[in-house]
Design a protein around this motif. Structure first.
Motif, PDB file in Angstrom:
ATOM      1  N   ASN A 172       0.848  -1.194   0.000  1.00 41.16           N
ATOM      2  CA  ASN A 172       0.000   0.000   0.000  1.00 41.16           C
ATOM      3  C   ASN A 172       0.879   1.238   0.000  1.00 41.16           C
ATOM      4  OD1 ASN A 172      -2.827  -1.319   0.844  1.00 41.16           O
ATOM      5  ND2 ASN A 172      -1.229  -2.197   2.141  1.00 41.16           N
ATOM      6  N   THR A 190       1.303   2.818  -6.557  1.00 45.84           N
ATOM      7  CA  THR A 190       2.337   1.923  -6.038  1.00 45.84           C
ATOM      8  C   THR A 190       3.236   1.426  -7.170  1.00 45.84           C
ATOM      9  OG1 THR A 190       0.785   0.078  -6.203  1.00 45.84           O
ATOM     10  CG2 THR A 190       0.985   1.154  -4.057  1.00 45.84           C
ATOM     11  N   LYS A 202     -10.388   2.922   2.266  1.00 46.58           N
ATOM     12  CA  LYS A 202     -10.155   1.684   1.529  1.00 46.58           C
ATOM     13  C   LYS A 202     -11.185   0.642   1.934  1.00 46.58           C
ATOM     14  CE  LYS A 202      -6.606  -0.792   2.562  1.00 46.58           C
ATOM     15  NZ  LYS A 202      -5.209  -1.248   2.821  1.00 46.58           N
ATOM     16  N   GLY A 248      -7.835   5.195  -2.136  1.00 41.57           N
ATOM     17  CA  GLY A 248      -6.499   5.373  -2.688  1.00 41.57           C
ATOM     18  C   GLY A 248      -6.164   6.800  -3.032  1.00 41.57           C
TER      19      GLY A 248
END
Length: 736
Positions: free
Chosen positions: A160, A219, A411, A438
């Protein structure tokens, strides 16, 4: 005259100057890769430019290329060994790497050459003594350091980028530790599976990762991936921490996901005299298990039971959590201290890179002042279902055009489907709800700035960061009135009964319709609410820990924490909630990392000589000269024979067939115990002729070597017939 260029033609000089200018510009923009390339080009022209070797070392250090940075700095020293600045920079480098001896060496040289850098003298004052004394027996400046365990945050970043509540707390406390000075040394570490121990974190690389976590990006972003790999690579290459005697480990996140975390804590206590302080954020899996997965409830229960047995001190995030912890402890054994409360009434995480415009709000199709914000993981505990029902009734009452948007940020979590079904079944409601996941901190900051107010409807919290964050942006929060939430909101939040949708709707109506009231509440927040800086929270925590251990009346728990066994009680390693406390005691019997991690049935011996350690509890004593030891054992895919010893006294040998599970009784004498009164601990050793290599029985899938399996343990007097009959009624017993 430019250093080393006196014999160069003008074209070379100009080329060198241009490379240096480009390198300096890249350095100022923190574009370290580009700076390295430019400085290397300059050094290709003039390898005697001492100052550029230093600048190259700076850029390499910023990217965590510590080995290369060391080479560059030392190259500069070869050109000028009397530069106090270069010795200072090498001292900084070794300090970051945790190499106290070399850091002190170069800082001392820098001081002798006339350095005025306050960091040099501060470091020497704090660390010079560690060079003269072994680190395990002496500590910097007489103050044993506090290590903050960020294992949870490192693991989170593997999968994450953007932090949630507990991760945000860890990030901000880490930053505060880097930016503020403390009387006690503060260090950062993480548990590394390959090292099977804690390893110090590279603070520069970790700070860069934390900073990136607050900025927009994926990410999959190469910059993020590079920063993460730099942290992980550093952890994989560093040696395990040798905790100075009397050091403290503060676990600021969660740890129940780390296999055998408690066993490693016991090992560190025994080897280094480490003091263990968990930061308990909440007891939610125990208090509201209906909102948690079964696996989490079981893992948390096992963890909190070990905390009660092994913690030297406990820190909590609210008075409410303190009450929960104290009440839970009283069902086991009351704490002889008050947990340290570190209120999380801090400002929202701020970054100088945050955007000041609110373009993100527009990009989401929102209009500032026309939406209500709900920040929290999308899970049943946060009570989105109740808020959605209130919005549905609001649409029916006010009309869809007069109902503001509800923006839910978080989330996806546990048991959100029922709440989501409410939205999916009503198109009018769905048109008034926007769900975002996110998003970065600066995007979240934009949403806070543009909202009408916020709502927080959680059924239970340890603190409630979104409530305090809302106030930090000058926005009223309509909060549920339970658990710690009144602490988070104080007099500045509005409250409702979260068991009543009608009460929630009344609160929403008032804040939406009564602009005068809402503005007055915002004015009160603006004039009176003062969120604390994260440094203040860290000082609360550090001060609470150091003050606790400095009290003369405080006795540290045994450096070899072992199980306290009550005669006539059966201790099981099985995952059975009814035996939670006994299972925790059984787990602490496993001694000196000679056992593999626990499994649902028990655990396998890891060493040829596996050890169980225990003391006799003062709650009940053995009254006879002879006593019995009961054990439940199992065998793996090969038959085995093991010899059991209590100290130097052989209890007997046991042979087990493949996959056998047997209950065994041994006879022992009180005189064989190290101390029948329970002040010293006893070691029951299990000697194996050989271990079984599971790789040969699993097509290489399981590479462990195992011995006997350990499931249950108990001791009793021969005339404790109630205990003996209880066991024998349920088991076939082998008597040795």
């Amino acid at each position: 005259m430019l250093q080393g260029l006196s014999v160069f033609p003008n074209a070379k000089k100009q080329q060198f100057i241009e490379y240096v200018k480009s390198g300096d510009a890249a350095r100022d923009a923190r574009a370290w890769e580009r700076a390295i390339g430019n400085y290397q080009d300059a050094l290709d022209v003039n390898p005697k430019a001492e100052g550029i070797w230093v600048q190259l070392g700076h850029a390499q250090k910023e990217l965590g290329m510590f080995g290369k940075a060391e080479v560059s700095y030392k190259q500069a020293l070869e050109l000028n060994s009397n530069s106090d600045d270069t010795h200072t920079q090498l001292g900084h480098l070794f300090s970051v790497r945790g190499d106290v001896r070399n850091a002190v060496k170069h800082y001392r040289t820098a001081a002798g050459l006339g350095s005025k850098d306050p960091i040099v003298f501060s470091y020497l004052d704090s660390h010079a003594s560690t060079v003269e004394h072994d680190q395990s027996d002496a500590t910097a400046g007489g103050q044993a350091p506090i290590y903050f365990d960020y294992s949870d945050l490192v693991q989170y970043f593997r999968h994450n980028r953007f932090p949630t509540g507990i991760q945000r707390v860890q990030i901000e406390l880490f930053k505060a530790a880097q930016e503020a000075s403390f009387d006690v040394p503060i260090r950062a570490c993480a548990f590394v599976e390959g090292a099977d121990f804690w390893v110090e974190i590279d603070p520069i690389a970790f700070r860069r990762l934390c900073d990136l976590s607050s900025l927009p990006g994926e990410t999959s972003d190469p910059v993020w991936g590079g920063a993460l790999n730099q942290v992980l690579d550093s952890l994989s290459r560093r040696a395990a921490v040798r905790f100075p005697r009397g050091a403290t480990l503060v676990n600021i996140g969660t740890s129940w996901w780390i296999k055998d975390y408690g066993a490693y804590i016991r090992q560190a206590k025994q080897k280094y005299g480490l003091r263990y302080v968990p930061f308990v954020h909440d007891l939610i899996p125990l208090i509201t298990p209906e909102h948690c997965s079964k696996g989490l409830v079981e893992e948390f229960k096992a963890w909190i039971e070990l905390v009660m047995l092994q913690a030297d001190f406990i820190a909590v995030n609210s008075v409410n959590t303190k009450t929960d912890v104290v009440n839970y402890a009283e069902t086991r054994k009351a704490l002889d201290y008050d947990p340290q409360v570190v209120r999380l009434d801090a400002e929202f995480a701020r970054s100088p890179a945050f955007a000041e415009d609110d373009g993100f709000v527009t990009d989401c199709g929102l209009v500032a002042g026309q939406y209500v914000l709900f920040v929290g993981t999308l899970e049943s505990r946060k009570n989105h279902a109740g808020v959605f029902q209130a919005w549905k009734r609001m649409i029916a009452k006010r009309g869809i055009e007069n109902t503001p948007m509800l923006v839910c940020v978080g989330k996806r979590g546990w048991l959100f489907d029922p709440a989501n079904a409410v939205v999916e079944s009503d198109s009018r409601l769905a048109s008034k709800i926007l769900t975002l996941s996110g998003i970065s901190d600066d995007e979240l900051a934009s949403l806070y700035r543009g909202c009408l107010f916020t709502v927080y409807a959680s059924h239970y919290e340890g603190w409630g960061l979104p409530v305090t964050e809302s106030l930090s942006f000058g926005k009223v929060c309509l909060s549920a009135n339970n658990s710690s939430l009144p602490e988070a909101g104080g007099k500045f939040a509005d409250y409702f009964d979260n068991d009543s949708v009608s009460d929630l709707l009344r609160g929403l109506d008032k804040l939406i319709s009564d602009e005068t009231y809402r503005k007055s509440r915002e004015a009160e927040i603006a004039s009176q609410f003062r969120p604390r800086r994260w440094e203040e929270l860290l000082r609360d925590l550090v001060g609470g820990v150091t003050n606790h251990f400095s009290k003369p009346a405080v006795k540290q728990q045994d450096e070899t924490p072992v199980a306290r066994v009550v005669p006539g009680v059966l201790y099981s390693l099985a995952l059975d909630e009814r035996m939670g406390e006994n299972r925790a005691v059984a787990e602490t019997m496993r001694h000196e990392l000679t056992w593999h991690p626990l499994e649902s049935w028990g655990c396998w011996a890891k060493s040829k000589t596996a050890k169980l350690a225990f003391k006799l509890s003062g709650d009940r004593t053995l009254s006879r000269d002879e006593f019995f030891i009961y054990m439940k054992l199992s065998c793996g895919p090969r038959p085995l024979t093991a010899t059991f010893r209590l100290g130097v006294h052989v209890l007997g040998s046991v042979s087990l067939a493949v996959a056998a599970v047997e209950h065994v009784r041994f006879r022992a004498k009180r005189s064989w115990l190290a101390d029948p009164e329970g002040k010293l601990y006893n070691v029951l050793a299990i000697d194996h002729s050989e271990l079984t290599n599971l790789a040969q029985h699993s097509n290489g899938g399981d590479k462990r070597n195992i011995g006997v399996g350990f499931l249950e343990f108990g001791v009793c007097d021969p005339d404790d017939f109630e205990f003996r009959l209880e066991i024998m009624d349920r088991r076939d017993m082998r008597v040795v």
